[in-house]
Design an enzyme around this catalytic site. Structure first.
Site, PDB file in Angstrom:
ATOM      1  N   GLU A   1      38.462  91.163  82.539  1.00 33.30           N
ATOM      2  CA  GLU A   1      38.791  92.228  82.184  1.00 33.30           C
ATOM      3  C   GLU A   1      40.011  91.792  81.065  1.00 33.30           C
ATOM      4  OE1 GLU A   1      37.636  95.051  82.465  1.00 33.30           O
ATOM      5  OE2 GLU A   1      36.419  95.115  84.401  1.00 33.30           O
TER       6      GLU A   1
ATOM      7  N   TYR B   1      13.260  99.933  85.637  1.00 29.60           N
ATOM      8  CA  TYR B   1      14.013  99.472  86.766  1.00 29.60           C
ATOM      9  C   TYR B   1      13.571  98.244  87.663  1.00 29.60           C
ATOM     10  CZ  TYR B   1      18.301  98.179  88.748  1.00 29.60           C
ATOM     11  OH  TYR B   1      19.734  97.652  89.202  1.00 29.60           O
TER      12      TYR B   1
ATOM     13  N   LEU C   1      24.499 105.840  89.915  1.00 29.94           N
ATOM     14  CA  LEU C   1      25.769 106.639  89.365  1.00 29.94           C
ATOM     15  C   LEU C   1      26.164 106.269  88.178  1.00 29.94           C
ATOM     16  CD1 LEU C   1      27.685 106.451  92.711  1.00 29.94           C
ATOM     17  CD2 LEU C   1      27.096 108.465  91.638  1.00 29.94           C
ATOM     18  N   VAL C   2      27.028 107.120  87.566  1.00 33.50           N
ATOM     19  CA  VAL C   2      27.398 106.578  86.133  1.00 33.50           C
ATOM     20  C   VAL C   2      28.415 105.317  86.491  1.00 33.50           C
ATOM     21  CG1 VAL C   2      28.534 107.362  84.107  1.00 33.50           C
ATOM     22  CG2 VAL C   2      27.299 108.922  85.639  1.00 33.50           C
TER      23      VAL C   2
HETATM   24  P1  NAD Z   1      30.569  97.657  86.777  1.00 32.18           P
HETATM   25  O1  NAD Z   1      29.821  97.326  85.201  1.00 32.18           O
HETATM   26  O2  NAD Z   1      31.163  99.161  86.808  1.00 32.18           O
HETATM   27  O3  NAD Z   1      31.241  96.518  87.440  1.00 32.18           O
HETATM   28  C1  NAD Z   1      31.162  95.153  87.010  1.00 32.18           C
HETATM   29  C2  NAD Z   1      31.933  94.420  87.516  1.00 32.18           C
HETATM   30  O4  NAD Z   1      31.514  92.828  87.412  1.00 32.18           O
HETATM   31  C3  NAD Z   1      33.269  94.492  86.890  1.00 32.18           C
HETATM   32  O5  NAD Z   1      34.301  94.414  87.967  1.00 32.18           O
HETATM   33  C4  NAD Z   1      33.333  93.449  85.911  1.00 32.18           C
HETATM   34  O6  NAD Z   1      34.769  93.021  85.577  1.00 32.18           O
HETATM   35  C5  NAD Z   1      32.518  92.384  86.669  1.00 32.18           C
HETATM   36  N1  NAD Z   1      32.371  91.105  86.012  1.00 32.18           N
HETATM   37  C6  NAD Z   1      31.300  91.330  84.900  1.00 32.18           C
HETATM   38  N2  NAD Z   1      31.110  89.952  84.562  1.00 32.18           N
HETATM   39  C7  NAD Z   1      31.884  89.186  84.905  1.00 32.18           C
HETATM   40  C8  NAD Z   1      32.156  87.857  85.027  1.00 32.18           C
HETATM   41  N3  NAD Z   1      31.576  86.958  84.153  1.00 32.18           N
HETATM   42  N4  NAD Z   1      33.131  87.324  85.867  1.00 32.18           N
HETATM   43  C9  NAD Z   1      33.981  88.123  86.514  1.00 32.18           C
HETATM   44  N5  NAD Z   1      33.588  89.562  86.812  1.00 32.18           N
HETATM   45  C10 NAD Z   1      32.501  89.892  85.915  1.00 32.18           C
HETATM   46  O7  NAD Z   1      28.907  97.888  87.311  1.00 32.18           O
HETATM   47  P2  NAD Z   1      28.669  98.553  88.685  1.00 32.18           P
HETATM   48  O8  NAD Z   1      27.460  99.551  88.369  1.00 32.18           O
HETATM   49  O9  NAD Z   1      29.296  98.777  89.656  1.00 32.18           O
HETATM   50  O10 NAD Z   1      27.483  97.405  89.210  1.00 32.18           O
HETATM   51  C11 NAD Z   1      27.979  96.633  90.348  1.00 32.18           C
HETATM   52  C12 NAD Z   1      26.649  96.304  90.824  1.00 32.18           C
HETATM   53  O11 NAD Z   1      25.964  97.443  91.829  1.00 32.18           O
HETATM   54  C13 NAD Z   1      25.446  95.611  90.213  1.00 32.18           C
HETATM   55  O12 NAD Z   1      24.634  94.601  91.157  1.00 32.18           O
HETATM   56  C14 NAD Z   1      24.573  97.001  90.072  1.00 32.18           C
HETATM   57  O13 NAD Z   1      22.969  96.680  89.835  1.00 32.18           O
HETATM   58  C15 NAD Z   1      24.557  97.427  91.480  1.00 32.18           C
HETATM   59  N6  NAD Z   1      24.303  98.787  91.579  1.00 32.18           N
HETATM   60  C16 NAD Z   1      24.526  99.805  90.689  1.00 32.18           C
HETATM   61  C17 NAD Z   1      24.170 101.030  90.563  1.00 32.18           C
HETATM   62  C18 NAD Z   1      24.737 102.107  89.678  1.00 32.18           C
HETATM   63  O14 NAD Z   1      23.974 103.237  89.312  1.00 32.18           O
HETATM   64  N7  NAD Z   1      25.629 101.947  88.889  1.00 32.18           N
HETATM   65  C19 NAD Z   1      23.270 101.499  91.530  1.00 32.18           C
HETATM   66  C20 NAD Z   1      23.069 100.760  92.430  1.00 32.18           C
HETATM   67  C21 NAD Z   1      23.502  99.244  92.757  1.00 32.18           C
END
Ligand code: NAD
Length: 398
Positions: free
Chosen positions: A75, A235, A273-274
């Protein structure tokens, strides 16, 4: 400065520090409102802890289970006339709330894919916690630099084999049109697997095991998504799905590596989720808008915090993980309920720009998106001058 949303496509380039703090406070209140998580973890490492599912995991562990938490994220703090990122402000608020309750919380800002970050976190665990007993892997990133070769891999969101055409929602204008996604070519699949697959999760666990930093009985969880057939070409059967398959491969490997410690590796399939990551996927925002409408009407809608609270409380730490036939935890169970999916599919066929607000929860989509950046939270005076310079206490030097 006065901080207002500045939206560019699926990104908001501003974030409100007090709004993000209010968002974190709301999540803490949800967890506390459900009481303590019996037998929860006590020393938790969350990789990708600043937004979305990782932030909510850290909150559930800290405020539901009184856990000491370490969080790793990428961040930016505020600089000159630019505000910091939402994940920066979220982490600042989380640390302050933890400190107010006497809970240990330490954060690491940098590239989680690098060897240097792994070494820094391992040293901190050794010095401050001795060992960890829960490791959450929740990274979502568009690229990864290979720590061994220096090669930069870029992930893409494409179908595999055929181009894919389906309805799509412009989340700024509310126009429903069509999008055609070209199929993966060249090294697209391999590169997406290198970024979003399981290799880095395994590298983290290997680094921790090598230094004896994993306590007996530790659980480690990585997050995945499956969703309904209408999104499969982009997906589950697309490039990102290939990466998630690789995460499942690594889950089996890690399960074997942790077995001698009585530990367990899981993939948890979470609800759509968003989040900052999901808003970038074509087709998915329209699906989410339709899904929110159905699940809110049914009373089963959850946001990331309710999902993660349920994962900890009703799957990981109550002795009933309820794995599916492939050994995955399913907190997407309410999303995938046949009645919910039947109604979403029926509305998917009918939805257009004209009937969007009737069939879908587009307002809910937009407000959820803004809340990710700290906008639209109750009790925040958005017209007031706000200092964008907020410190994450454990990162004071940045
Ligand atoms: P997000 O974008 O909200 O969070 C991503 C996180 O990764 C953040 O904390 C960011 O700072 C960190 N990050 C990214 N690159 C980085 C790096 N190089 N070094 C350190 N930190 C880093 O994403 P999210 O939607 O919460 O996704 C998290 C997981 O959940 C993923 O594996 C995603 O596939 C999975 N997921 C998401 C959903 C959905 O609908 N959003 C549904 C099911 C599963």
């Amino acid at each position: 400065m006065i901080i207002a949303p500045k939206i560019r496509g699926f990104i908001c380039t501003t974030a409100h520090p007090e709004g993000c703090a209010a968002h974190v406070a709301e999540q803490i209140a949800v967890v506390k409102g459900r009481g303590a998580i019996a037998n929860g973890p006590k020393k938790v490492l969350v990789i990708g802890s600043s937004t979305g599912y990782g932030l909510s995991s850290r909150i559930a562990a800290a405020f539901g289970s009184n856990a000491a938490t370490m969080g790793v994220f990428f961040e930016k703090p505020a600089e000159a006339d630019r505000c910091g990122t939402a994940g920066w402000y979220n982490s600042a608020a989380l640390e302050k709330a933890a400190a107010a309750e006497g809970l240990y919380a330490r954060s690491f800002n940098g590239d989680a894919f690098s060897d240097a970050m792994k070494a820094e976190v391992c040293a901190a665990i050794k010095a401050d916690l001795g060992q960890v007993d829960c490791i959450i892997y929740s990274l979502a990133s568009p690229r990864r630099t290979d720590p061994k070769t220096g090669e930069v891999y870029k992930s893409v969101l494409k179908s595999i084999g055929q181009p894919y055409t389906n309805k799509n929602l412009n989340t700024t204008s509310g126009v429903v049109d069509e999008v055609t996604i070209p199929p993966a070519e060249g090294d697209d699949v391999k590169n997406t697997v290198a970024v979003m697959g399981g290799e880095d999760w395994e590298m983290w666990i290997d680094a921790l095991l090598a230094e004896n930093l994993i306590a007996p009985g530790t659980q480690t969880v990585a997050y995945s998504y499956i969703g309904p057939e209408l999104t499969w070409p982009i997906y589950k059967n697309g490039t990102i799905g290939a990466a998630k398959e690789d995460v499942e491969r690594v889950q089996r490997t890690l399960d074997a590596k942790l077995a001698p410690l009585g530990g367990k590796a899981w993939v948890s399939v979470n609800k759509a989720l968003v989040t900052q990551a999901s808003s970038a996927i074509p087709v998915v925002p329209l699906y989410i808008s339709l899904l929110y409408k159905v699940m809110k009407a049914e009373g089963t809608h959850e946001d990331t915090i309710e999902q993660m609270d349920r994962l900890f409380r009703e799957r990981l730490y109550n002795g009933h993980p309820q794995p599916d036939e492939a050994g995955r935890i399913r907190v997407d169970d309410w999303e995938m309920a046949p009645a919910v999916q039947a109604l979403v599919a029926e509305r998917w066929d009918k939805v257009s720009s004209e009937n969007l607000s009737e069939l879908a929860d587009f307002d809910g989509y937009q407000s959820s998106f803004l809340r990710l950046f700290g906008f639209g939270l109750a009790g925040v005076d958005y017209a007031a001058e706000t200092d964008p310079n907020v410190a994450v206490p454990s990162l004071k030097h940045e």
